[in-house]
Design an enzyme around this catalytic site. Sequence first.
Site, PDB file in Angstrom:
ATOM      1  N   CYS A 193      -0.687  -1.103  -7.916  1.00  0.00           N
ATOM      2  CA  CYS A 193       0.512  -1.863  -8.303  1.00  0.00           C
ATOM      3  C   CYS A 193       0.485  -2.299  -9.764  1.00  0.00           C
ATOM      4  CB  CYS A 193       0.693  -3.068  -7.400  1.00  0.00           C
ATOM      5  SG  CYS A 193      -0.765  -4.101  -7.336  1.00  0.00           S
ATOM      6  N   CYS A 221      -3.512  -8.373  -2.452  1.00  0.00           N
ATOM      7  CA  CYS A 221      -3.405  -9.391  -3.503  1.00  0.00           C
ATOM      8  C   CYS A 221      -4.490 -10.451  -3.338  1.00  0.00           C
ATOM      9  CB  CYS A 221      -2.048 -10.071  -3.472  1.00  0.00           C
ATOM     10  SG  CYS A 221      -0.669  -8.934  -3.564  1.00  0.00           S
TER      11      CYS A 221
HETATM   12 FE1  FES Z   1      -0.462  -5.761  -5.932  1.00  0.00          FE
HETATM   13 FE2  FES Z   1       0.463  -8.131  -5.405  1.00  0.00          FE
HETATM   14  S1  FES Z   1       1.499  -6.216  -5.110  1.00  0.00           S
HETATM   15  S2  FES Z   1      -1.382  -7.643  -6.376  1.00  0.00           S
END
Ligand code: FES
Length: 127
Positions: free
Chosen positions: A36, A105
């Site tokens: 991400c 996360c």
């Molecule tokens: Fe990857 Fe939150 S979507 S750290």
Amino acid sequence: MSFKYSDKLMRHFHNPKNAGKIDNADGIGIVGNRSCGDVMHLYITVKNNIIVDIKFKTLGCAAAISASDLLCELAKGKTIDKAMKITKQDLVELLGGLPAPKLHCSLLAIDALHKAIEDYTIKNQLK
Ligand code: FES
């Protein structure tokens, strides 16, 4: 895609109390997530084996910022050993749960803390 977050998570996101940088930190942990593109910096100050100050800078989603802030809250005042025992599960539960695509996360925050402690330990052995 939008996600449903708990009120507690949103409070940490809107009003993170531990955001920032510690100049001359005793340990720094930097981690990123390739999937991400998020990047997390975590800074600790350690006195007598206790984390007396901890701050984060996270370039990431609401869950990553909230997990960083809550982790700082949990680790502050703990010994290095106890801080190392905080788990991803602890964070997820205390945040009121996370949607499955956001579970990594919380892992990112834990990894950053481990790296900061590792960095502190290495620097401390060199003194
Ligand atoms: Fe990857 Fe939150 S979507 S750290």
